[in-house]
Design a protein around this motif. Structure first.
Motif, PDB file in Angstrom:
ATOM      1  N   TYR A 109       0.794  -1.223   0.000  1.00  0.00           N
ATOM      2  CA  TYR A 109       0.000   0.000   0.000  1.00  0.00           C
ATOM      3  C   TYR A 109       0.827   1.274   0.000  1.00  0.00           C
ATOM      4  N   LEU A 110       2.115   1.124  -0.240  1.00  0.00           N
ATOM      5  CA  LEU A 110       2.919   2.280  -0.622  1.00  0.00           C
ATOM      6  C   LEU A 110       2.820   2.517  -2.131  1.00  0.00           C
ATOM      7  N   ALA A 111       2.257   1.551  -2.866  1.00  0.00           N
ATOM      8  CA  ALA A 111       2.165   1.645  -4.329  1.00  0.00           C
ATOM      9  C   ALA A 111       1.342   2.851  -4.808  1.00  0.00           C
ATOM     10  N   PRO A 112       0.162   3.130  -4.230  1.00  0.00           N
ATOM     11  CA  PRO A 112      -0.572   4.315  -4.693  1.00  0.00           C
ATOM     12  C   PRO A 112       0.218   5.608  -4.532  1.00  0.00           C
ATOM     13  N   LEU A 113       0.951   5.725  -3.414  1.00  0.00           N
ATOM     14  CA  LEU A 113       1.775   6.910  -3.204  1.00  0.00           C
ATOM     15  C   LEU A 113       2.885   6.974  -4.251  1.00  0.00           C
ATOM     16  N   LEU A 114       3.545   5.844  -4.490  1.00  0.00           N
ATOM     17  CA  LEU A 114       4.615   5.793  -5.487  1.00  0.00           C
ATOM     18  C   LEU A 114       4.074   6.113  -6.875  1.00  0.00           C
ATOM     19  N   SER A 115       2.878   5.614  -7.197  1.00  0.00           N
ATOM     20  CA  SER A 115       2.268   5.870  -8.500  1.00  0.00           C
ATOM     21  C   SER A 115       1.933   7.346  -8.686  1.00  0.00           C
ATOM     22  N   HIS A 145       3.241  12.311 -11.420  1.00  0.00           N
ATOM     23  CA  HIS A 145       3.585  13.734 -11.363  1.00  0.00           C
ATOM     24  C   HIS A 145       4.643  14.068 -12.412  1.00  0.00           C
ATOM     25  N   PHE A 146       5.588  13.151 -12.598  1.00  0.00           N
ATOM     26  CA  PHE A 146       6.674  13.388 -13.542  1.00  0.00           C
ATOM     27  C   PHE A 146       6.378  12.830 -14.940  1.00  0.00           C
ATOM     28  N   ILE A 147       5.709  11.669 -15.017  1.00  0.00           N
ATOM     29  CA  ILE A 147       5.494  11.007 -16.309  1.00  0.00           C
ATOM     30  C   ILE A 147       4.305  11.592 -17.048  1.00  0.00           C
ATOM     31  N   PHE A 148       3.155  11.722 -16.359  1.00  0.00           N
ATOM     32  CA  PHE A 148       1.922  12.181 -16.996  1.00  0.00           C
ATOM     33  C   PHE A 148       1.613  13.645 -16.715  1.00  0.00           C
ATOM     34  N   LYS A 149       2.523  14.330 -16.032  1.00  0.00           N
ATOM     35  CA  LYS A 149       2.351  15.749 -15.706  1.00  0.00           C
ATOM     36  C   LYS A 149       1.103  16.004 -14.870  1.00  0.00           C
ATOM     37  N   MET A 163      -1.059   0.227 -12.119  1.00  0.00           N
ATOM     38  CA  MET A 163      -1.859   1.459 -12.080  1.00  0.00           C
ATOM     39  C   MET A 163      -1.395   2.466 -13.125  1.00  0.00           C
ATOM     40  N   LEU A 164      -0.089   2.598 -13.285  1.00  0.00           N
ATOM     41  CA  LEU A 164       0.437   3.595 -14.215  1.00  0.00           C
ATOM     42  C   LEU A 164       0.176   3.215 -15.669  1.00  0.00           C
ATOM     43  N   ILE A 165       0.348   1.941 -16.013  1.00  0.00           N
ATOM     44  CA  ILE A 165       0.123   1.508 -17.394  1.00  0.00           C
ATOM     45  C   ILE A 165      -1.346   1.642 -17.756  1.00  0.00           C
ATOM     46  N   ASN A 166      -2.245   1.308 -16.840  1.00  0.00           N
ATOM     47  CA  ASN A 166      -3.677   1.474 -17.109  1.00  0.00           C
ATOM     48  C   ASN A 166      -4.060   2.943 -17.217  1.00  0.00           C
ATOM     49  N   LYS A 201     -11.626   0.732 -15.533  1.00  0.00           N
ATOM     50  CA  LYS A 201     -12.452   1.839 -16.008  1.00  0.00           C
ATOM     51  C   LYS A 201     -12.160   3.106 -15.203  1.00  0.00           C
ATOM     52  N   ALA A 202     -11.966   2.959 -13.893  1.00  0.00           N
ATOM     53  CA  ALA A 202     -11.688   4.125 -13.047  1.00  0.00           C
ATOM     54  C   ALA A 202     -10.353   4.758 -13.416  1.00  0.00           C
ATOM     55  N   LEU A 203      -9.358   3.918 -13.697  1.00  0.00           N
ATOM     56  CA  LEU A 203      -8.035   4.438 -14.041  1.00  0.00           C
ATOM     57  C   LEU A 203      -8.043   5.191 -15.361  1.00  0.00           C
ATOM     58  N   ARG A 204      -9.038   4.914 -16.227  1.00  0.00           N
ATOM     59  CA  ARG A 204      -9.145   5.649 -17.485  1.00  0.00           C
ATOM     60  C   ARG A 204      -9.684   7.059 -17.269  1.00  0.00           C
ATOM     61  N   HIS A 205     -10.357   7.290 -16.140  1.00  0.00           N
ATOM     62  CA  HIS A 205     -11.044   8.569 -15.925  1.00  0.00           C
ATOM     63  C   HIS A 205     -10.515   9.372 -14.748  1.00  0.00           C
ATOM     64  N   LEU A 206      -9.711   8.749 -13.893  1.00  0.00           N
ATOM     65  CA  LEU A 206      -9.229   9.436 -12.694  1.00  0.00           C
ATOM     66  C   LEU A 206      -7.724   9.643 -12.751  1.00  0.00           C
ATOM     67  N   PRO A 207      -7.230  10.755 -12.224  1.00  0.00           N
ATOM     68  CA  PRO A 207      -5.783  10.914 -12.061  1.00  0.00           C
ATOM     69  C   PRO A 207      -5.249   9.842 -11.114  1.00  0.00           C
ATOM     70  N   ALA A 208      -3.993   9.478 -11.282  1.00  0.00           N
ATOM     71  CA  ALA A 208      -3.394   8.427 -10.457  1.00  0.00           C
ATOM     72  C   ALA A 208      -3.459   8.779  -8.970  1.00  0.00           C
ATOM     73  N   VAL A 209      -3.314  10.064  -8.633  1.00  0.00           N
ATOM     74  CA  VAL A 209      -3.320  10.464  -7.229  1.00  0.00           C
ATOM     75  C   VAL A 209      -4.689  10.223  -6.603  1.00  0.00           C
ATOM     76  N   THR A 210      -5.775  10.446  -7.354  1.00  0.00           N
ATOM     77  CA  THR A 210      -7.122  10.218  -6.831  1.00  0.00           C
ATOM     78  C   THR A 210      -7.390   8.728  -6.659  1.00  0.00           C
ATOM     79  N   PHE A 211      -7.088   7.960  -7.710  1.00  0.00           N
ATOM     80  CA  PHE A 211      -7.291   6.513  -7.624  1.00  0.00           C
ATOM     81  C   PHE A 211      -6.456   5.923  -6.501  1.00  0.00           C
ATOM     82  N   GLY A 212      -5.214   6.398  -6.374  1.00  0.00           N
ATOM     83  CA  GLY A 212      -4.326   5.868  -5.355  1.00  0.00           C
ATOM     84  C   GLY A 212      -4.836   6.110  -3.948  1.00  0.00           C
ATOM     85  N   THR A 213      -5.392   7.292  -3.711  1.00  0.00           N
ATOM     86  CA  THR A 213      -5.918   7.589  -2.378  1.00  0.00           C
ATOM     87  C   THR A 213      -7.168   6.768  -2.093  1.00  0.00           C
TER      88      THR A 213
END
Length: 278
Positions: A82-88, A93-97, A149-152, A211-223
């Motif tokens: 569960y450190l993965a969402p934070l890491l993602s 932040h750097f990959i997808f701006k 998470m990042l690839i999706n 489906k959620a990962l297609r519509h949400l920023p990684a930070v939102t999905f991760g939290t």
């Protein structure tokens, strides 16, 4: 996602079998759904490389997580995963701006604090002989879950249904050698629990996640992903009489608060962006 632990306990089968049937039966359920709906034309397609890689990531995350629990404490394994969402969120932040505002960072910190409270701030060594190996598998589960998470999150030509179907099938194929190496007898009751695992955390949960990962920023999905361990604790409390301390209840509250806050921040940001464009 949080139902798999409860269903697996009722099924009482090795973890690799639970994971395989979760992926394999989940893919069959999705295939039947697509055949019975207007999505049947999407079944035959040429999957992209990212989708194939993510199927392996999905299987790897589950397999490495199981292996981590075999060599170290469950607290260590869960804390690493569960450190993965934070890491993602940091990678995004750097990959997808997907810029991290101060409020976003604060929500992540609150979620991490809540999860630490749920674990009662304990990351004690299990005393196992191969503790380092267990932590190594835990790090691998952390990296593969972050990759999933990042690839999706990255735009793809395939639909969420196509992507989910391929990922489930590829993940099941990755685990097939482990299943062939061990074939325990499965009773009719266990078969029903495996079917439930394939339908709920296999078909429904993974499709919703993609489906959620297609519509949400990684930070939102991760939290929001931190709601899963809350669900696990609640199920354990309800079905297996595993009580929660006041500290753990406070941690659950912080995680839910962080998830709601993150969703509100995303909605506000989108509304502001829409107003600027208008």
């Amino acid at each position: 996602m949080g139902t798999v632990g409860t269903l697996a306990r009722f099924a009482a089968l090795p973890a690799e079998h639970i994971t395989f049937y979760r992926l394999f039966l989940g893919s069959l359920c999705l295939l039947i759904y697509m055949l019975a709906s207007s999505k049947r034309s999407q079944i035959l397609h040429r999957p992209g490389k990212r989708t194939l890689i993510n199927g392996a990531m999905l299987a790897g995350f589950m397999f490495f997580y199981i292996q981590a629990m075999n060599y170290t404490s469950m607290a260590n394994a869960v804390m690493l995963v569960y450190l993965a969402p934070l890491l993602s969120a940091v990678f995004a932040h750097f990959i997808f701006k997907e810029r991290l505002a101060v409020a976003n960072v604060l929500a992540i910190v609150i979620a991490l604090l809540g999860f630490a409270m749920m674990m009662q701030f304990s990351l004690a060594a299990s005393g196992a002989e191969n503790e380092i190996l267990g932590l190594f598998y835990g790090v691998l589960s952390l990296l593969t879950y972050s990759g999933f998470m990042l690839i999706n999150r990255k735009p793809d030509d395939s639909t969420p249904y196509q992507s989910t179907l391929v990922q489930l099938l590829v993940g099941a194929l990755c685990l097939l050698p482990l299943i062939l190496a061990s074939t325990p007898d499965i009773s009719a009751a266990q078969g029903l629990w495996l079917l439930a695992i394939g339908i709920i955390p296999g078909f429904i949960a993974i499709l919703c996640a993609v489906k959620a990962l297609r519509h949400l920023p990684a930070v939102t999905f991760g939290t929001l992903a931190y709601v899963e361990p809350v669900a696990v604790v609640c199920f354990a409390w309800t079905f297996f009489a595993e009580s929660l301390t006041l500290l753990q209840l406070g941690g659950c509250s912080l995680i839910i608060l962080a998830g709601i806050s993150q969703g509100l921040l995303t909605h506000k940001a989108k509304a502001t962006a829409a107003g600027i464009r208008g």
